[in-house]
Design a protein around this motif. Structure first.
Motif, PDB file in Angstrom:
ATOM      1  N   VAL A  27       0.868  -1.188   0.000  1.00 19.81           N
ATOM      2  CA  VAL A  27       0.000   0.000   0.000  1.00 19.81           C
ATOM      3  C   VAL A  27       0.896   1.226   0.000  1.00 19.81           C
ATOM      4  O   VAL A  27       1.868   1.282   0.766  1.00 19.81           O
ATOM      5  N   MET A  28       0.588   2.197  -0.837  1.00 18.09           N
ATOM      6  CA  MET A  28       1.399   3.425  -0.896  1.00 18.09           C
ATOM      7  C   MET A  28       0.588   4.671  -0.586  1.00 18.09           C
ATOM      8  O   MET A  28       1.062   5.592   0.052  1.00 18.09           O
ATOM      9  N   LYS A  29      -0.645   4.710  -1.085  1.00 21.34           N
ATOM     10  CA  LYS A  29      -1.460   5.910  -0.897  1.00 21.34           C
ATOM     11  C   LYS A  29      -2.895   5.476  -0.668  1.00 21.34           C
ATOM     12  O   LYS A  29      -3.393   4.574  -1.343  1.00 21.34           O
ATOM     13  N   VAL A  30      -3.549   6.130   0.253  1.00 17.73           N
ATOM     14  CA  VAL A  30      -4.898   5.723   0.649  1.00 17.73           C
ATOM     15  C   VAL A  30      -5.849   6.910   0.490  1.00 17.73           C
ATOM     16  O   VAL A  30      -5.482   8.057   0.769  1.00 17.73           O
ATOM     17  N   ALA A  31      -7.078   6.593   0.062  1.00 17.87           N
ATOM     18  CA  ALA A  31      -8.070   7.655  -0.183  1.00 17.87           C
ATOM     19  C   ALA A  31      -8.689   8.115   1.120  1.00 17.87           C
ATOM     20  O   ALA A  31      -9.894   7.970   1.354  1.00 17.87           O
ATOM     21  N   MET A  32      -7.850   8.634   2.003  1.00 19.46           N
ATOM     22  CA  MET A  32      -8.369   9.161   3.268  1.00 19.46           C
ATOM     23  C   MET A  32      -7.698  10.487   3.582  1.00 19.46           C
ATOM     24  O   MET A  32      -6.597  10.772   3.103  1.00 19.46           O
ATOM     25  N   LYS A  33      -8.385  11.285   4.377  1.00 23.54           N
ATOM     26  CA  LYS A  33      -7.882  12.600   4.742  1.00 23.54           C
ATOM     27  C   LYS A  33      -8.179  12.852   6.207  1.00 23.54           C
ATOM     28  O   LYS A  33      -9.343  12.778   6.591  1.00 23.54           O
ATOM     29  N   PRO A  34      -7.202  13.083   7.050  1.00 23.32           N
ATOM     30  CA  PRO A  34      -5.794  13.048   6.718  1.00 23.32           C
ATOM     31  C   PRO A  34      -5.306  11.604   6.560  1.00 23.32           C
ATOM     32  O   PRO A  34      -6.017  10.691   6.929  1.00 23.32           O
ATOM     33  N   GLY A  35      -4.105  11.471   6.000  1.00 25.15           N
ATOM     34  CA  GLY A  35      -3.500  10.138   5.958  1.00 25.15           C
ATOM     35  C   GLY A  35      -3.267   9.571   4.589  1.00 25.15           C
ATOM     36  O   GLY A  35      -3.067   8.363   4.453  1.00 25.15           O
ATOM     37  N   LYS A  36      -3.241  10.413   3.558  1.00 24.30           N
ATOM     38  CA  LYS A  36      -3.061   9.889   2.194  1.00 24.30           C
ATOM     39  C   LYS A  36      -1.744   9.121   2.021  1.00 24.30           C
ATOM     40  O   LYS A  36      -1.753   7.997   1.522  1.00 24.30           O
ATOM     41  N   PRO A  37      -0.604   9.697   2.439  1.00 32.81           N
ATOM     42  CA  PRO A  37       0.632   8.935   2.215  1.00 32.81           C
ATOM     43  C   PRO A  37       0.849   7.913   3.334  1.00 32.81           C
ATOM     44  O   PRO A  37       1.512   8.178   4.321  1.00 32.81           O
ATOM     45  N   ARG A  91     -17.778  20.166  -0.127  1.00 31.29           N
ATOM     46  CA  ARG A  91     -16.428  19.616  -0.197  1.00 31.29           C
ATOM     47  C   ARG A  91     -16.221  18.932  -1.540  1.00 31.29           C
ATOM     48  O   ARG A  91     -17.195  18.643  -2.252  1.00 31.29           O
ATOM     49  N   HIS A  92     -14.930  18.650  -1.857  1.00 31.54           N
ATOM     50  CA  HIS A  92     -14.632  17.897  -3.078  1.00 31.54           C
ATOM     51  C   HIS A  92     -14.733  16.412  -2.759  1.00 31.54           C
ATOM     52  O   HIS A  92     -14.026  15.937  -1.887  1.00 31.54           O
ATOM     53  N   PRO A  93     -15.587  15.674  -3.483  1.00 33.47           N
ATOM     54  CA  PRO A  93     -15.618  14.226  -3.257  1.00 33.47           C
ATOM     55  C   PRO A  93     -14.279  13.604  -3.652  1.00 33.47           C
ATOM     56  O   PRO A  93     -13.515  14.208  -4.395  1.00 33.47           O
ATOM     57  N   GLY A  94     -13.996  12.412  -3.173  1.00 32.51           N
ATOM     58  CA  GLY A  94     -12.768  11.711  -3.582  1.00 32.51           C
ATOM     59  C   GLY A  94     -12.138  10.929  -2.457  1.00 32.51           C
ATOM     60  O   GLY A  94     -11.949   9.726  -2.575  1.00 32.51           O
ATOM     61  N   ARG A  95     -11.787  11.611  -1.360  1.00 33.16           N
ATOM     62  CA  ARG A  95     -11.193  10.910  -0.216  1.00 33.16           C
ATOM     63  C   ARG A  95     -12.178  10.957   0.940  1.00 33.16           C
ATOM     64  O   ARG A  95     -12.841  11.976   1.146  1.00 33.16           O
ATOM     65  N   CYS A  96     -12.280   9.864   1.701  1.00 28.79           N
ATOM     66  CA  CYS A  96     -13.099   9.967   2.909  1.00 28.79           C
ATOM     67  C   CYS A  96     -12.292  10.720   3.959  1.00 28.79           C
ATOM     68  O   CYS A  96     -11.069  10.763   3.903  1.00 28.79           O
ATOM     69  N   GLU A  97     -12.994  11.331   4.881  1.00 26.27           N
ATOM     70  CA  GLU A  97     -12.299  12.113   5.914  1.00 26.27           C
ATOM     71  C   GLU A  97     -12.593  11.541   7.296  1.00 26.27           C
ATOM     72  O   GLU A  97     -13.696  11.061   7.560  1.00 26.27           O
ATOM     73  N   PHE A  98     -11.585  11.586   8.141  1.00 27.67           N
ATOM     74  CA  PHE A  98     -11.726  11.252   9.564  1.00 27.67           C
ATOM     75  C   PHE A  98     -11.312  12.508  10.320  1.00 27.67           C
ATOM     76  O   PHE A  98     -10.119  12.771  10.480  1.00 27.67           O
ATOM     77  N   LEU A  99     -12.290  13.305  10.733  1.00 19.93           N
ATOM     78  CA  LEU A  99     -11.988  14.634  11.260  1.00 19.93           C
ATOM     79  C   LEU A  99     -12.192  14.708  12.770  1.00 19.93           C
ATOM     80  O   LEU A  99     -13.245  14.283  13.271  1.00 19.93           O
ATOM     81  N   ALA A 152     -14.179  21.899  13.277  1.00 20.63           N
ATOM     82  CA  ALA A 152     -13.661  23.257  13.148  1.00 20.63           C
ATOM     83  C   ALA A 152     -13.277  23.532  11.691  1.00 20.63           C
ATOM     84  O   ALA A 152     -13.521  24.605  11.163  1.00 20.63           O
ATOM     85  N   THR A 153     -12.701  22.537  11.017  1.00 21.78           N
ATOM     86  CA  THR A 153     -12.172  22.697   9.662  1.00 21.78           C
ATOM     87  C   THR A 153     -11.838  21.310   9.135  1.00 21.78           C
ATOM     88  O   THR A 153     -11.804  20.345   9.893  1.00 21.78           O
ATOM     89  N   SER A 154     -11.568  21.196   7.832  1.00 17.54           N
ATOM     90  CA  SER A 154     -11.100  19.895   7.336  1.00 17.54           C
ATOM     91  C   SER A 154      -9.589  19.917   7.108  1.00 17.54           C
ATOM     92  O   SER A 154      -9.014  18.919   6.702  1.00 17.54           O
ATOM     93  N   HIS A 155      -8.942  21.060   7.351  1.00 19.51           N
ATOM     94  CA  HIS A 155      -7.473  21.108   7.210  1.00 19.51           C
ATOM     95  C   HIS A 155      -6.874  20.813   8.572  1.00 19.51           C
ATOM     96  O   HIS A 155      -6.540  21.714   9.336  1.00 19.51           O
TER      97      HIS A 155
END
Ligand SMILES: Nc1nc2c(c(=O)[nH]1)N[C@H]1C(S)=C(S)[C@@H](COP(=O)(O)OP(=O)(O)OC[C@H]3O[C@@H](n4cnc5c(N)ncnc54)[C@H](O)[C@@H]3O)O[C@H]1N2
Ligand code: MOO
Length: 427
Positions: A293-303, A360-368, A386-389
């Motif tokens: 596994v190299m990259k995962v469709a999650m945010k944060p945590g892609k790499p 939001r932009h679809p594509g990665r799931c988020e764990f906020l 508070a934010t997704s960043h």
């Protein structure tokens, strides 16, 4: 463990597309690939129950005795034989003996009499009810009884909780407080547990210093090391804490090779992205790692990197502290549990209602990191973010009640929408 078992409780985060070369893997697929590398540790250690708290049971345990062990009284009162109180009451019964917890309780009850008895004391043969002391009138060496008790009233019969021979605890269960109490009650003073898994970990980054050490410009205090120390501080884990290694390929490779020789699981943080100073992908190749596994469709945590080096599983978490936390929480911890022989269960989660509107932009799931708000009157709580960043925002994580899961395909969240929430159990 088979990938299908791992997927029995998936996140449905919406990113479960088939992987294309170069594409991001879904969280569930990344987890399945990680779990597919796992061979649970097999070595078994036998030890006293006292030493085994929090360890993983290697063999199922069957009850060698029934529970309760013998018929005993549930109340302080008087043991009687119901057939002795014929006709209409009240009835007078002389007290002919006394049985306390710890007594053998084998004295017979003469017809028409009663025995003083206390909670936990054995109920002698022939007695079929215990009358609470509050329900009788005491007169000298006798009691007066107004009401006919029911059969077995206040008697805890042998085996009513558990029959002898029943499996009480299955293999793979962590010996928590409830399991320990049940094992002890069944007389099980020694248990077979799996050996602890060895987890080696180090942080990568030339900027990192230990907390408390004065910093030069550009340096920061290492937080990932302490997050991992806390997360790995479990009775079924032996930690090998290798500290921080600067961004120097030779040093990183040496540390990685050492870690993979010593441990079942190697965890690193940082250096897994695409910058010139992100050396882990090249170092892993040089160390002969197989990367799954190299990259995962999650945010944060892609790499996020998952692979194998020799006999060890490798987990490369991103350096950003919240990304490292989330990837460990969602994926890393489950790989560690599977290695230890624990059935990997996803973190518990429940439904909440969004207390906010967001595009939001679809594509990665988020764990906020998110905070729980009030109940909505139907047993559901609202949730606020508070934010997704969030990937560097440890203060937000520190203040959160849990992680809010936003599915990958979601483009718009409206106040009141139902979402899944993963509550934190500790600090
Ligand atoms: N051009 C691109 N840049 C980045 C990408 C990308 O796709 N293209 N991905 C970003 C994402 S997402 C993440 S997450 C980070 C992950 O980077 P690395 O895993 O290589 O981590 P570093 O670069 O080593 O560090 C990132 C960040 O975290 C701080 N850090 C690292 N270790 C610790 C620690 N132990 N304690 C506290 N803080 C730590 C470090 O100083 C950096 O600020 O990459 C993005 N970039
Ligand atoms: O893992 Mo990065 O997590 O999206 O900042």
């Amino acid at each position: 463990m088979s990938p299908s078992a791992a997927l029995s409780d998936p996140f449905y985060c919406g990113c479960e597309t088939e992987p294309k070369p170069g594409a991001l893997l879904s969280v569930d697929m990344a987890l399945a690939k990680g779990l597919a590398l796992v061979e649970p540790v097999q070595e078994v250690e036998r030890m006293s129950l006292e030493q085994a708290h929090g360890r993983v049971l290697a063999e199922a345990v069957k009850a060698s005795v029934p529970l309760p062990l013998f018929d005993n009284s549930a109340m302080d009162g008087y043991a009687i034989r119901i057939a002795d109180i014929a006709g209409a009451g009240p009835w007078r019964l002389p007290i002919v003996g006394r049985i306390a917890a710890g007594d053998a309780g084998n004295e017979p009850l003469p017809k028409g009499a009663t025995l003083r008895i206390f909670t936990g004391a054995p109920v002698p043969p022939g007695c079929d009810a215990v009358v609470m002391q509050e329900m009788v009138r005491l007169e000298g060496d006798a009691i007066w009884l107004d009401r006919r008790p029911k059969l077995d009233e206040n008697i805890r019969r042998a085996g009513e909780d558990l029959a002898a021979g029943t499996e009480i605890i299955s293999a793979g269960r962590c010996i928590g407080p409830r399991a320990a109490a049940l094992l002890a009650a069944s007389g099980c003073g020694k248990v077979a547990v799996r050996r602890r898994i060895r987890v080696a970990f180090f942080s990568t980054g030339s900027e990192l210093r230990a907390p408390g050490v004065p910093l030069s410009p550009g340096q920061i205090w290492n937080s990932n090391r302490y997050h991992l120390q806390g997360s790995l501080n479990l009775p079924w884990i032996d930690m090998i804490d290798m500290g921080a290694i600067p961004d120097t390929p030779d040093l990183l490779q040496r540390a990685l090779e050492q870690a993979s020789r010593d441990a079942d699981l190697v965890v690193t943080t940082g250096g897994v992205s695409v910058g010139d100073e992100d050396h882990m992908p090249a170092v892993l190749r040089a160390a002969g790692a197989d990367i799954h596994v190299m990259k995962v469709a999650m945010k944060p945590g892609k790499p996020l990197v998952i692979g194998r080096i020799g006999t060890a599983i490798y987990l490369g978490l991103p350096g950003n502290p919240v990304s490292a936390f989330v990837t460990w929480y969602v994926i890393g911890a489950r790989i560690a549990e599977a290695l230890a022989g624990l059935p990997g269960a996803a973190p518990s989660r429940f439904i909440v209602r969004a207390g906010f509107d967001r595009l939001r932009h679809p594509g990665r799931c988020e764990f906020l990191p998110a905070r729980l708000g009030k109940y909505d009157g139907h047993g559901t709580r609202t949730v606020e973010i508070a934010t997704s960043h969030v990937s560097h925002r440890l203060a937000l994580l520190g203040d959160a009640d849990g992680l809010l899961l936003i599915p990958a395909e979601t483009g718009r969240i409206q106040r009141g929408d139902m979402l899944e929430f993963l509550p934190f159990r500790d600090g």
